[in-house]
Write an enzyme that holds these catalytic residues in place. Structure first.
Site, short mmCIF file in Angstrom:
data_model
loop_
_atom_site.label_atom_id
_atom_site.label_comp_id
_atom_site.label_asym_id
_atom_site.label_seq_id
_atom_site.Cartn_x
_atom_site.Cartn_y
_atom_site.Cartn_z
N GLY A 180 36.29 43.22 39.68
CA GLY A 180 35.09 43.57 40.45
C GLY A 180 34.17 42.46 40.90
O GLY A 180 33.29 42.72 41.71
N GLY A 182 34.77 39.76 42.80
CA GLY A 182 35.17 39.01 43.99
C GLY A 182 34.20 39.17 45.16
O GLY A 182 33.56 40.22 45.31
N CYS A 185 35.28 41.96 47.30
CA CYS A 185 35.76 43.09 46.51
C CYS A 185 34.69 44.17 46.49
O CYS A 185 33.51 43.87 46.37
CB CYS A 185 36.02 42.58 45.10
SG CYS A 185 36.13 43.85 43.88
#
Ligand code: 5GP
Length: 354
Positions: A180, A182, A185
């Site tokens: 999570g 990124g 992301c």
């Protein structure tokens, strides 16, 4: 239902406290590392930063540019066999190049063929799934470790100590940590799932090191200081996507907006990636990535200098002559978000959502 009350931290929640030091210049700091991988038993020497296996950053061009500085690349998994054979016929010297794959039967077969045709030239493999908690993933790790006992295996992603331990016991040399964080992301928003990255690194590194395993902190670094925090927290490697995006070495589409050249950068689970590689987003799932447009930033060389300079600087501030000493000498202080913003934001000019 249960709530864990312990506070978990992200990069933005801490700063590294300065310490007395005998170092006088950043040039005295050595930021390379030497490791012996626990399963492959191979030696590694280099600066432990890896370009992410995204189709923009995990490119042959990036591998060549980064190898000149002893950094590594995880190639993206969409290269064809012929291209891979060409590349591995003369891989760049310096750092390590990881061959990446998912966990499907065709992924395994493709790897087996490439390995066979290159005469076993591939020494480093990255097995990458969004969720490293499934039985199918563990089964695949067993299969690849049994089939290829001498490869150095990086695999993930996970965010907790017990899963890190399991993977190392199952044959993984480097556990990839991060769900999570990124830059492109959206898992935290779409699924509500994730784990603050600094705490994930601290907890997984502790678990891994107890078994002589290693971890790679994957995602969430937006400035060189974040890499210093990741290494300070115990990461053995740090993986970068967004910070290496937007450069000449990336395979990215360039678009012109308002007279400025921009590069597309998207998550590998975004609609854009799925349109490109999977014929669209399957009906049963949601996209868990987004696309941003970045200013074109020229050759990656200048950015590397900034990144490596930042890590060296952190070492100087805490008196670590070698990167290896950084985590031992790191004391984090918790800060409010505002105080960190003064130091941290907008490092990468143009790294903005458009
Ligand atoms: P960054 O350095 O850009 O913050 O993070 C890079 C990492 O983000 C990658 O190595 C990968 O683990 C993760 N990532 C890349 N694309 C996606 C995506 O579409 N969805 C999710 N959940 N993670 C992604």
């Amino acid at each position: 239902m249960r709530i864990e009350q312990d506070i978990k931290l992200d990069f933005k929640d801490v700063l590294i406290r300065p310490k007395r030091s005998t170092l006088t210049s950043r040039s005295e700091v050595d930021i390379s590392r030497d490791y012996v991988f626990p399963h492959s038993r191979k030696n590694y020497h280099g600066i432990p930063i890896i370009a992410a296996n995204m189709d923009t950053t995990g490119t042959f061009g990036m591998a060549r540019a980064l190898a000149r500085h002893e950094l590594s690349v995880a190639l993206h998994k969409h290269y064809g066999e012929a291209e891979l054979l060409d590349f591995f016929a003369a891989p760049p010297a310096g750092g390590a190049t990881f061959y990446s794959m998912g966990i499907t039967a065709p992924d395994f077969e493709k790897f087996r063929r490439v390995m066979e045709k290159t005469g076993g030239m591939i020494g480093n493999v990255c097995v990458d799934v969004a969720n490293g908690y499934t039985k199918a993933f563990i089964r695949f790790i067993h299969k690849i470790r049994t089939g290829f006992p001498s490869i150095t295996l990086m695999a993930g992603n996970v965010v907790t100590g017990e899963m890190t331990e399991e993977l190392i016991l199952d044959g993984v040399d480097i556990v990839k940590v991060g769900i999570g964080p990124g830059s492109v992301c959206t898992t935290r928003k779409v699924a509500g799932v994730g784990y603050p990255q600094l705490s994930a690194i601290i907890e997984c590194a502790d678990a891994a090191h107890g078994l002589r395993g290693l971890i790679c902190a994957d995602g969430g670094c937006t400035s060189p200081g974040d890499l210093a925090k990741a290494f300070g927290a115990g990461a053995d490697f740090v993986m970068l996507g967004g910070m290496l995006a937007g450069h000449d070495e990336c395979d990215s589409e360039i678009v012109e907006i308002g007279g400025r050249r921009k590069m597309r950068f998207y998550g590998m689970s975004s609609r854009q990636a799925m349109d490109r590689y999977a014929g669209g987003v399957a009906g049963y799932r949601a996209s868990e990535g987004r696309e941003v447009l970045l200013d074109c930033r020229g050759p990656v060389e200048d950015t590397l200098r900034e990144i490596l300079g930042g890590v060296r600087s952190a070492c100087t501030y805490v008196g670590a002559r070698k990167l290896k000493e950084l985590s031992k000498r790191t004391t984090f202080v918790r800060v409010t978000q505002q105080s960190n913003e003064v130091f941290g934001t907008a490092w990468a000019n143009g790294y903005n959502d458009e």
